[in-house]
Design a protein around this motif. Structure first.
Motif, PDB file in Angstrom:
ATOM      1  N   ASN A 103       6.078  -2.930   0.896  1.00 19.69           N
ATOM      2  CA  ASN A 103       5.013  -3.646   0.123  1.00 19.69           C
ATOM      3  C   ASN A 103       5.041  -4.710  -1.220  1.00 19.69           C
ATOM      4  O   ASN A 103       5.830  -5.466  -1.125  1.00 19.69           O
ATOM      5  CB  ASN A 103       5.574  -2.971  -1.251  1.00 19.69           C
TER       6      ASN A 103
ATOM      7  N   GLU B 210      -2.760  -5.152   1.709  1.00 18.37           N
ATOM      8  CA  GLU B 210      -2.162  -4.959   2.704  1.00 18.37           C
ATOM      9  C   GLU B 210      -1.622  -4.990   4.058  1.00 18.37           C
ATOM     10  O   GLU B 210      -0.506  -4.098   4.638  1.00 18.37           O
ATOM     11  CB  GLU B 210      -3.534  -3.201   2.633  1.00 18.37           C
TER      12      GLU B 210
ATOM     13  N   GLU C 258       8.562  -5.751  -2.043  1.00 15.81           N
ATOM     14  CA  GLU C 258       9.597  -5.128  -2.347  1.00 15.81           C
ATOM     15  C   GLU C 258      10.852  -5.287  -2.283  1.00 15.81           C
ATOM     16  O   GLU C 258      11.938  -5.221  -2.895  1.00 15.81           O
ATOM     17  CB  GLU C 258       8.665  -4.051  -3.045  1.00 15.81           C
TER      18      GLU C 258
ATOM     19  N   SER D 225       2.348  -6.011   3.950  1.00 16.47           N
ATOM     20  CA  SER D 225       2.557  -4.573   4.233  1.00 16.47           C
ATOM     21  C   SER D 225       2.310  -4.161   5.636  1.00 16.47           C
ATOM     22  O   SER D 225       3.482  -3.079   5.680  1.00 16.47           O
ATOM     23  CB  SER D 225       1.867  -3.515   2.702  1.00 16.47           C
TER      24      SER D 225
END
Length: 122
Positions: free
Chosen positions: A91, A82, A113, A85
């Motif tokens: 993410n 988290e 990603e 991100s």
């Protein structure tokens, strides 16, 4: 002109150091973060305590230290992902880590990603 990549790398290093101290109770001696394509690679130095180095004299001790230290980090992996991100705006797809019982260095790799490096060079 501000170097966005360098700033993000620095923010990740600071955040990881803070997480180590708050979650694990102590931090590493130094942290270096690098963004490479779709990966955040973090190198942490000075992870092991003097007592842990003593345990590393035997194969069983090395395996025990690796297992315990990996379990500790893995138990907080959701917070780590988290955090990455939030700082990068991308993410995290997966997380990988290992520790050297010889050097006391931990490597963390966050696979994202998207290609953050390309995104920052636009």
């Amino acid at each position: 002109m501000i170097n966005k990549k360098g700033w993000i790398e620095s923010e990740i290093s600071k955040a990881l150091t803070k997480w180590e101290k708050e979650y694990l109770g102590r931090g590493s001696i130094s942290v270096k973060t690098d963004i490479l394509r779709d990966m955040i690679i973090v190198s942490l130095h000075g992870i092991l305590t003097p007592a842990e180095y003593t345990l590393c004299d035997s194969k069983e001790g090395r395996l025990s230290i690796k297992q315990v230290r990996t379990s500790l980090v893995e138990s907080g992996v959701d917070d780590l992902m988290e955090m990455i991100s939030e700082i990068t705006g991308v993410n995290v797809k997966s997380f990988h880590t290992d520790i050297s019982t010889q050097t006391g260095e931990r490597i963390m790799v966050f696979k994202l990603e998207e290609n953050v490096e390309k995104k920052l060079n636009r």
